[in-house]
Design an enzyme around this catalytic site. Sequence first.
Site, PDB file in Angstrom:
ATOM      1  CG  HIS A 267      -2.064   0.830   1.291  1.00 33.36           C
ATOM      2  ND1 HIS A 267      -2.417   1.673   0.269  1.00 33.36           N
ATOM      3  CD2 HIS A 267      -2.982   1.069   2.292  1.00 33.36           C
ATOM      4  CE1 HIS A 267      -3.483   2.382   0.627  1.00 33.36           C
ATOM      5  NE2 HIS A 267      -3.843   2.025   1.851  1.00 33.36           N
ATOM      6  CG  HIS A 308      -3.678   0.566  -8.369  1.00 33.12           C
ATOM      7  ND1 HIS A 308      -5.015   0.514  -8.067  1.00 33.12           N
ATOM      8  CD2 HIS A 308      -3.113   1.418  -7.490  1.00 33.12           C
ATOM      9  CE1 HIS A 308      -5.243   1.323  -7.044  1.00 33.12           C
ATOM     10  NE2 HIS A 308      -4.116   1.868  -6.667  1.00 33.12           N
ATOM     11  CG  ASP A 366       2.831   4.690  -3.935  1.00 36.56           C
ATOM     12  OD1 ASP A 366       2.744   5.874  -3.624  1.00 36.56           O
ATOM     13  OD2 ASP A 366       2.102   3.815  -3.483  1.00 36.56           O
TER      14      ASP A 366
HETATM   15  N1  CMC Z   1       5.500  -7.282 -10.133  1.00 35.07           N
HETATM   16  C1  CMC Z   1       5.365  -8.484 -10.784  1.00 35.07           C
HETATM   17  N2  CMC Z   1       4.196  -9.111 -10.943  1.00 35.07           N
HETATM   18  C2  CMC Z   1       3.085  -8.533 -10.449  1.00 35.07           C
HETATM   19  C3  CMC Z   1       3.144  -7.287  -9.767  1.00 35.07           C
HETATM   20  C4  CMC Z   1       4.402  -6.670  -9.625  1.00 35.07           C
HETATM   21  N3  CMC Z   1       4.504  -5.483  -8.978  1.00 35.07           N
HETATM   22  N4  CMC Z   1       1.903  -6.932  -9.361  1.00 35.07           N
HETATM   23  C5  CMC Z   1       1.080  -7.915  -9.783  1.00 35.07           C
HETATM   24  N5  CMC Z   1       1.803  -8.887 -10.440  1.00 35.07           N
HETATM   25  C6  CMC Z   1       1.253 -10.078 -11.124  1.00 35.07           C
HETATM   26  C7  CMC Z   1       0.819 -11.145 -10.132  1.00 35.07           C
HETATM   27  O1  CMC Z   1       1.868 -12.056  -9.859  1.00 35.07           O
HETATM   28  C8  CMC Z   1      -0.316 -11.790 -10.880  1.00 35.07           C
HETATM   29  O2  CMC Z   1       0.221 -12.634 -11.886  1.00 35.07           O
HETATM   30  P1  CMC Z   1      -0.573 -13.979 -12.348  1.00 35.07           P
HETATM   31  O3  CMC Z   1      -1.884 -13.505 -12.889  1.00 35.07           O
HETATM   32  O4  CMC Z   1       0.320 -14.600 -13.329  1.00 35.07           O
HETATM   33  O5  CMC Z   1      -0.733 -14.778 -11.072  1.00 35.07           O
HETATM   34  C9  CMC Z   1      -0.988 -10.620 -11.624  1.00 35.07           C
HETATM   35  O6  CMC Z   1       0.070  -9.655 -11.805  1.00 35.07           O
HETATM   36  C10 CMC Z   1      -2.147  -9.970 -10.846  1.00 35.07           C
HETATM   37  O7  CMC Z   1      -1.667  -9.609  -9.560  1.00 35.07           O
HETATM   38  P2  CMC Z   1      -2.540  -9.580  -8.236  1.00 35.07           P
HETATM   39  O8  CMC Z   1      -1.665  -9.853  -7.074  1.00 35.07           O
HETATM   40  O9  CMC Z   1      -3.767 -10.438  -8.432  1.00 35.07           O
HETATM   41  O10 CMC Z   1      -3.014  -8.088  -8.200  1.00 35.07           O
HETATM   42  P3  CMC Z   1      -3.657  -7.358  -6.963  1.00 35.07           P
HETATM   43  O11 CMC Z   1      -4.702  -6.460  -7.517  1.00 35.07           O
HETATM   44  O12 CMC Z   1      -4.098  -8.305  -5.907  1.00 35.07           O
HETATM   45  O13 CMC Z   1      -2.423  -6.531  -6.346  1.00 35.07           O
HETATM   46  C11 CMC Z   1      -0.881  -4.778  -5.925  1.00 35.07           C
HETATM   47  C12 CMC Z   1      -2.221  -5.180  -6.575  1.00 35.07           C
HETATM   48  C13 CMC Z   1      -0.726  -3.273  -6.017  1.00 35.07           C
HETATM   49  C14 CMC Z   1      -0.899  -5.193  -4.434  1.00 35.07           C
HETATM   50  C15 CMC Z   1       0.268  -5.510  -6.669  1.00 35.07           C
HETATM   51  O14 CMC Z   1       0.263  -5.156  -8.031  1.00 35.07           O
HETATM   52  C16 CMC Z   1       1.641  -5.230  -6.050  1.00 35.07           C
HETATM   53  O15 CMC Z   1       2.026  -5.924  -5.104  1.00 35.07           O
HETATM   54  N6  CMC Z   1       2.386  -4.190  -6.558  1.00 35.07           N
HETATM   55  C17 CMC Z   1       3.649  -3.810  -5.994  1.00 35.07           C
HETATM   56  C18 CMC Z   1       3.431  -2.946  -4.766  1.00 35.07           C
HETATM   57  C19 CMC Z   1       2.952  -1.543  -5.119  1.00 35.07           C
HETATM   58  O16 CMC Z   1       3.496  -0.878  -5.981  1.00 35.07           O
HETATM   59  N7  CMC Z   1       1.917  -1.077  -4.382  1.00 35.07           N
HETATM   60  C20 CMC Z   1       1.396   0.281  -4.509  1.00 35.07           C
HETATM   61  C21 CMC Z   1       0.006   0.311  -5.073  1.00 35.07           C
HETATM   62  S1  CMC Z   1      -0.475   1.975  -5.555  1.00 35.07           S
HETATM   63  C22 CMC Z   1      -0.602   2.838  -4.108  1.00 35.07           C
HETATM   64  C23 CMC Z   1      -1.755   2.492  -3.250  1.00 35.07           C
HETATM   65  O17 CMC Z   1      -2.914   2.568  -3.704  1.00 35.07           O
HETATM   66  O18 CMC Z   1      -1.520   2.155  -2.073  1.00 35.07           O
END
Ligand code: CMC
Length: 431
Positions: A267, A308, A366
């Site tokens: 987050h 995201h 971010d």
């Molecule tokens: N790097 C590599 N792979 C990723 C990433 C990443 N940063 N984010 C998602 N994926 C992949 C994930 O492995 C999955 O792949 P597959 O479909 O093959 O299993 C696919 O993309 C979908 O990911 P998800 O985990 O289902 O997506 P989510 O909506 O649950 O998670 C997130 C969103 C923001 C937690 C995640 O993208 C992440 O961990 N990003 C890095 C941390 C980050 O930058 N966070 C700040 C978010 S913006 C500020 C805020 O609102 O707080």
Amino acid sequence: MSNNTVTITDNRTGKKVDLDILDPTMGSSTIDIRKLHKELGLFTYDPGFQATASCKSDITFIDGDKGILLYRGYPIEQLAEKSGYLETSYLLIYGHLPTPVEYHTFVKTIKNHTMVHEDLKMFFNGFHHDAHPMAIMVGVVGALSAFYHDSLDVNNPRHREISAHRLLAKMPTIAAYSHRRAHGLPLPYPRNDLDFIENFLYMMFSVPSREWSVDPIAVRAMRLIFILHADHEQNASTSTVRLASSSGANPFACISAGIASLWGPAHGGANEAVIRMLEEIGTPDRIPQFIARAKDKDDEYRLMGFGHRVYKNYDPRAKIIRAACNELLETMDSTNTPLFDIARELERIALEDEYFVSRNLYPNVDFYSGIIFKALGMPMNMFTVIFAMARTAGWISQWLEMMDDKEQRIGRPRQIYTGVKMRDYVDLNQR
Ligand code: CMC
């Protein structure tokens, strides 16, 4: 049966229930499942609330597919270009753009509350010298409830408003003190002749032995970051604030819970994690190995600042901040650029690589805010603190809205129990 219902049939029993479909002013319609359990004895399962609305809200609208973000109906692009942080905060809290009189009264009120109780300052000495400022924020913001008893009646709308003003006004003071404590610097009083952002930078960076002057580049960049982070509807920290306050807990304790939730790297901690990642990569030739790790299903490693939950096309905030980030980097001293070269290269690869493109993993807000903070010389452990300060406007707006919402009840999710069935206790000497 009206057209505005959906019929759920339990195929095990043939029993049916018609559930109402609730239509928002914009966005996806929602099935009202409140009578589902009563009629069919069934709960719904949705870990992470991927498809579940927890409340009705008039404050912020997001269309993740189209990349739209509106505060009280106003596009983020227009607010980022034309508004200021306190005006945006007023908009979020009260629902309309202030008239000049309302605006000046609001600014004056916030300035009246910027100081903290002298005794509260002693708390900062109680923390370990290398405490993370977010840890200090969680503790000190929660501790405000021990000082401001005169505005703690959450059933009194005037008390709620005063607490909201106090939180917005004192957050920069507490944030700056959490940084200064770690560096053995004196705790300055806020300067109400400066504007909100200038005053925060003054409290962060001024030293008694030197003249301090406003850096307009830093103020402009920070103003933008504050507006872009001010609210984002029902994200993890905002939902935490709402859930904590649903029990009637006081707002200082609830915002402290929101800060704790924001701290996580998935987050608000992501902006700090972005710079740590860039430092770990170190040189552009090492980028491919980190990209390979991020793509490896057996490796939990993720590229920080990418992806995201809601924006699956692009993050409108990232688009605005990217331009500001590039502008700022143009003015940079060349010794600072290796890290930013890695960031640019990472951005380029991720925007072209099939893995990232097919999963819509664009750089998020971010990614760029981390780079901007770094470029401005902001200490890395303050990045998430600044996010918390900015998000305070959203947290208090959502809290105020919730406290007025007659449909809200104490938050109490259900579960699917997967543990052992009922069994009898066995005496210790027989085990
Ligand atoms: N790097 C590599 N792979 C990723 C990433 C990443 N940063 N984010 C998602 N994926 C992949 C994930 O492995 C999955 O792949 P597959 O479909 O093959 O299993 C696919 O993309 C979908 O990911 P998800 O985990 O289902 O997506 P989510 O909506 O649950 O998670 C997130 C969103 C923001 C937690 C995640 O993208 C992440 O961990 N990003 C890095 C941390 C980050 O930058 N966070 C700040 C978010 S913006 C500020 C805020 O609102 O707080």
